[in-house]
Design an enzyme around this catalytic site. Structure first.
Site, PDB file in Angstrom:
ATOM      1  CG  ASN A  74      -2.121  -0.947   1.309  1.00  0.00           C
ATOM      2  OD1 ASN A  74      -2.116  -1.617   0.346  1.00  0.00           O
ATOM      3  ND2 ASN A  74      -2.686  -1.052   2.133  1.00  0.00           N
TER       4      ASN A  74
ATOM      5  N   PRO B  64      -3.469 -11.922   7.623  1.00  0.00           N
ATOM      6  CG  PRO B  64      -1.649 -12.001   9.210  1.00  0.00           C
ATOM      7  CD  PRO B  64      -2.123 -12.333   7.878  1.00  0.00           C
ATOM      8  CG  ASP B  65      -7.825  -6.781  10.312  1.00  0.00           C
ATOM      9  OD1 ASP B  65      -7.237  -6.126  11.340  1.00  0.00           O
ATOM     10  OD2 ASP B  65      -8.670  -6.315   9.275  1.00  0.00           O
ATOM     11  CB  ILE B  66      -2.375  -6.566  12.850  1.00  0.00           C
ATOM     12  CG1 ILE B  66      -1.419  -7.126  11.812  1.00  0.00           C
ATOM     13  CG2 ILE B  66      -1.673  -6.291  14.152  1.00  0.00           C
ATOM     14  CD1 ILE B  66      -0.600  -6.461  11.079  1.00  0.00           C
TER      15      ILE B  66
ATOM     16  CE  LYS C 124     -12.382   0.085   7.615  1.00  0.00           C
ATOM     17  NZ  LYS C 124     -11.502   0.613   6.607  1.00  0.00           N
TER      18      LYS C 124
END
Ligand code: C5P
Length: 404
Positions: free
Chosen positions: A208, A303-305, A337
């Protein structure tokens, strides 16, 4: 900045010991009193005379020196400081510290002290990368020992790599940070920052866009309020601030592992722009154009930290903060979110091209909490960070002190 602060400086035996002389001068310039301790190996690199001349006091070196014990015992010496600094911290000294040895004055002081300890490691790159040193560093950091550096560069031994002792201004910065009193003193905060790089093959990656500026500013602001900051950063354009514990990672999975290793924490701020996907079929060798046709990349979800830390059943930090970069319906998306990730706060910003925020020096954010959405004016990123750090300090303050 360090007026009246007392530093016990342990000088280990490495070529970087010469920088300890400059460190003494700079600390005294900043108003600190330095009590120097020279290890036997340290005395091979700098003389007791230069050390005591610069410190303006005698240098201590022998555990069994009866005069020392009559004047000031080793226990007293270890306590009569606000901070113990080890510079250079050699591989051997780190190993002794990690194992709890107390066989000379320096190691005994390090065992006996009730003050925080900051090490500035310095050694050959191979020694720094050796699994034993990695283990010792992890043990020391788990024991609450702070560290600054080492840096990458050429070494006295002729090799190149990580192992050079941090420069004197960096060490002074870390000392100031360690001694700073503030509402977050005694608190540990983990900050993720920068992009992650997900390899396509050994030479290519996807990522990103992220300079790491906002994450670095948040880490500096938390440090300024007295927090111990673990700064887990991907390959960012902006350097990490001094006075924080830096863990450098490349990929999202490495970032998650580093965050887990840094826990427990009072708060976690996820400011990193983590790549949502990694290349599942990344090449072990460089992909060649002459194979004909474009390579077909398969993706796997990272993985979503933020969600992972928010969902921890055991040891969840008291406050988990995420960032949300949106290009439309900023508040609605941020509220969704917050719920989806299970975090406590979302710092939302509009990064649509018209705002000029992406890569710029300013940010206009909305803080979304359980209490609703709070729009902040457009401010420099450093000021956004200071406001956020103050809010974190308020949120972590014991009941009755909130809002102080
Ligand atoms: O889902 P989105 O990427 O918009 O969420 C942004 C927030 O989630 C940021 O705080 C970011 O640091 C965090 N995040 C994360 N791990 C991921 C993706 C995002 O921690 N894999």
């Amino acid at each position: 900045m360090l007026t009246g602060r007392r530093i016990l400086l342990i000088i280990g035996g490495g070529i970087a010991a010469y920088k300890a002389l400059e460190l003494i001068r700079r600390l005294r310039d900043a108003g600190a009193a330095v009590t120097p301790v020279l290890t036997r190996a340290g005395a091979e690199f700098v003389t007791p005379l230069s050390v005591s001349a610069l410190a303006g006091v005698r240098v201590y070196s022998d555990l069994f020196d009866l005069t020392d014990e009559a004047e000031m015992g080793h226990i007293e010496l270890s306590r009569a400081a606000d901070l113990v600094v080890v510079a250079p911290a050699t591989a051997d000294l780190m190993a002794k510290m990690a194992q709890g040895h107390a066989d000379d004055l320096a190691s005994t002081l390090l065992m006996a002290t009730d003050k925080r300890v900051l090490i500035a490691p310095a050694m050959n790159v191979r020694m720094w990368e050796h699994p034993a040193t990695r283990r010792n560093l992890a043990t020391l950091s788990g024991d609450g020992v702070l560290s600054v550096g080492p840096n990458e560069g050429g070494m006295a031994c002729g090799e190149f790599g990580t192992g050079r002792m941090a420069e004197v201004p960096e060490i002074v910065g870390a000392i100031e940070a360690a001694l700073r009193r503030g509402p977050l003193a005694g608190r540990h905060v983990i900050v993720t920052s920068g992009p992650t790089h997900e390899p396509i093959d050994p030479v290519r990656y996807i990522a990103n866009r992220s300079s790491g500026a906002q994450g670095a500013a948040v880490a500096a602001a938390l440090r300024d309020l007295g927090a111990r900051v673990s700064f887990v950063t991907g390959p960012a354009a902006v350097p990490p601030p001094p006075g924080v514990e830096v863990v450098r990672v490349e990929t999202a999975r490495e970032m998650l592992a580093a965050v887990e290793a840094a826990l427990p924490a009072d708060a976690v701020v996820c400011a990193a722009a983590v790549a949502d996907w990694r290349v599942a079929n990344a090449g072990a060798q460089k992909m060649k154009k002459d194979k004909g046709g474009a390579p077909a990349l398969a993706f796997a979800e990272n993985p979503d930290i933020l969600a992972h830390v928010s969902g921890l059943a055991e040891g969840r930090p008291g406050l988990v903060v995420g960032f949300a970069a949106e290009t439309q319906d900023v508040v609605a998306n941020a509220e969704a979110k917050r719920a989806r990730k299970g975090c406590d706060w979302i710092v939302a910003n509009d990064v649509s091209a018209a705002t000029g925020i992406m890569g710029g020096t300013e940010n206009a954010v909305t803080l979304v909490t359980a209490g609703g959405a709070e729009e902040w004016p457009r401010l420099p990123k450093a000021e956004v960070a200071r406001r956020l750090a103050r809010r974190i300090a308020q949120a972590l303050a014991p009941a009755g002190e909130a809002g102080a």
